[in-house]
Enzyme design. Structure first.
Site, PDB file in Angstrom:
ATOM      1  N   HIS A  45      -6.059   8.793   0.390  1.00 39.87           N
ATOM      2  CA  HIS A  45      -5.886   8.204   1.760  1.00 39.87           C
ATOM      3  C   HIS A  45      -6.783   8.845   2.773  1.00 39.87           C
ATOM      4  CE1 HIS A  45      -4.012   5.730   4.831  1.00 39.87           C
ATOM      5  NE2 HIS A  45      -3.369   4.829   3.952  1.00 39.87           N
TER       6      HIS A  45
ATOM      7  N   ASP B 179       0.832  -1.070  -0.150  1.00 34.38           N
ATOM      8  CA  ASP B 179       0.032   0.038   0.097  1.00 34.38           C
ATOM      9  C   ASP B 179       0.849   1.295   0.132  1.00 34.38           C
ATOM     10  OD1 ASP B 179      -2.219  -1.724   0.053  1.00 34.38           O
ATOM     11  OD2 ASP B 179      -2.945  -1.021   2.000  1.00 34.38           O
TER      12      ASP B 179
ATOM     13  N   HIS C 125       3.924  -2.514   3.050  1.00 39.39           N
ATOM     14  CA  HIS C 125       3.827  -0.998   2.447  1.00 39.39           C
ATOM     15  C   HIS C 125       5.069  -0.853   1.779  1.00 39.39           C
ATOM     16  CE1 HIS C 125       0.794  -0.768   5.600  1.00 39.39           C
ATOM     17  NE2 HIS C 125       0.182   0.304   5.136  1.00 39.39           N
TER      18      HIS C 125
END
Length: 481
Positions: A328, A274, A418
């Protein structure tokens, strides 16, 4: 000419009689405001009175002729007698006139009987219809106006009341001209209630969103919705709508949510990254290529422009790119319009800047519910979270990240890592070992689309990176209860 000037004592002259009688009759006529009295006491009565006066005059002349041979004293006595006779005659005539006028006045103001809806009503001669209603206690009313659903719109807004005289319905002008003479029979009927005008139109009925029974790692559209068509009657005044016919039932949009499990027995896991692209993305891709592995990257739309080449490189290496929304944001705290823009704008950025078509998102923080689905307005086909959290965002060290990503792994798990959003050096250090250990455990690393496609519960059209809503379908506007 006044009576006093004509009558100078003694016997009245014939001219006095004519004037007295004529003026008396005319006086009575002038004093009356009733045209009926004028008719009674007019020309015929005046002529009758004058004839009576002339007869008296002729009789007086005859007596005077016979009295010319008498003495003067006898003549004077005769004159006195004749004067008294004339006075009596005039008094009788005046009394007759007064009695005649009074009697006719009473006749004009007599009560007559009429009938209202069969009930006898005694009322003054030549009374109006309004006076008849007042006497009879009848209040004619117009009907009321109702909506198509039966709600009162306006009192008295319906049909008008009607009045018939002896069986013939009267117009408004005729009703205003009514002057009863007696014996009339009125039928009064209240107006009918009325229903507002309406028209039948077709209405599009939107589908509803049927949420998944429980939330799992992958939530997808298992059935796209479609509009229905209703025929409804619409009130012209109230605007109320009543369903007349369902021409076509709407088809609800149905969500399903599963933890993917390969139906063919293969042991599959999916690594996901992510918050990229970032400078760490290229390092992640290099490790994957060295290991012959693949992963799925959920990128931020706001990062696409500067890193479009990196995104294209991911796709070229056999990895998969999907959306992590635009900026986000926590979508439990955004408005419906903001949620829509976050999803739609991110898809547009990927398409326009990197040539990537996708309809799958990973919601930031995993926060996504049926209300967010409604807000997305059909732009997405699936929402994916995770089964395994590396907790790399805590920067626990490479060893901890490896442990979190390899302990207790089950078939079909989706592992969260991530490649952006901060210092990802620990992920870079941990990734080679994660790949090796998972393979040692018998797992094959695949993209998200491959993992979904391996589960027969997920339809083929939903197990894709890009599964847009079909053109003949429609997105729901409300959630099914």
């Amino acid at each position: 000419m006044s009576l006093a000037r004509i009558y100078r004592g003694g016997l009245p002259s014939s001219k006095f009689i004519d004037v007295a009688l004529g003026q008396g009759a005319r006086l009575l006529i002038r004093r009356s405001s009733d045209r009926g009295i004028r008719g009674l006491m007019g020309r015929q009565s005046e002529r009758r009175w004058i004839r009576m006066g002339h007869n008296l005059i002729q009789a007086g002349k005859a007596k005077r002729g016979r009295g010319m041979h008498t003495s003067g004293e006898t003549d004077m006595q005769g004159k006195a007698k004749r004067g008294r006779g004339w006075a009596i005659a005039l008094s009788v005539l005046a009394a007759a006139a007064v009695l005649g006028f009074g009697g006719y006045h009473l006749w004009l103001h007599r009560d007559v009987r009429v009938y209202v809806n069969g009930v006898p009503v005694d009322i003054r001669y030549r009374s109006s219809f309004g006076e008849i209603c007042d006497e009879a206690g009848v209040v004619p009313e117009a009907g009321d106006l109702y909506s198509i659903a039966g709600n009162l719109i306006a009192t008295g807004g319906g049909g008008p009341f009607t009045v018939s005289l002896d069986g013939v319905e009267l117009s408004e002008a005729q009703l205003d001209a009514v002057e009863v003479e007696g014996g009339e029979s009125f039928t009064v009927r209240d107006g009918d209630d009325a229903v507002e005008d309406s028209e039948v139109v077709e209405r599009i009925t939107a589908p509803r969103l049927v949420p998944a029974e429980r939330l799992a790692a992958v939530t997808y559209v298992s059935q796209w919705g479609a509009n229905g068509i209703d025929r409804v009657r619409v009130g012209a005044v109230s605007g109320e709508e009543i369903l007349e016919e369902v021409v076509q039932e709407p088809r609800d949009c149905v969500l399903a949510s599963v933890n993917p499990v390969p139906s063919d027995g293969r042991r599959l896991v999916c690594l996901t990254f992510d918050d990229g692209p970032s400078p760490y993305t290229a390092q992640v891709l290099q490790i994957l290529e060295e290991k012959g592995a693949c992963a799925t990257f959920f990128v931020l739309g706001s990062n696409v422009g500067p890193w479009s080449d990196a995104i294209q490189g991911l796709e070229a290496a056999g990895c998969e790119v999907m959306s992590h929304t635009m900026n986000h944001r926590n979508h439990y705290a955004t408005t419906s319009d903001e949620t829509y823009r976050e999803t739609a704008d991110a898809f547009a950025a990927l398409r326009d800047c990197a040539g990537v078509y996708t309809s799958v998102i990973r919601p930031p923080y995993g926060n996504w519910n049926e209300h967010c689905w409604i807000s997305s307005r059909g732009t997405m086909s699936a929402s994916v979270i995770w089964n395994v959290d590396s907790r790399d965002w805590e920067l626990p060290g490479a060893d901890a990240i490896v442990e979190n990503c390899t302990s207790g792994i089950e078939n079909g798990d989706i592992i969260l890592l991530h490649d952006g959003g901060g210092d990802r050096s620990q992920d870079i250090e941990a990734l080679p070992r994660i790949i090796d250990i998972l393979r040692e455990q018998g797992f094959e690393l695949v993209t998200l689309s491959e993992l979904m496609d391996a589960d027969d519960r997920i339809p083929d059209e939903a197990a894709r990176q890009y599964a847009p809503m079909p053109e003949d379908c429609a997105w729901p506007a409300q959630i099914a209860e």
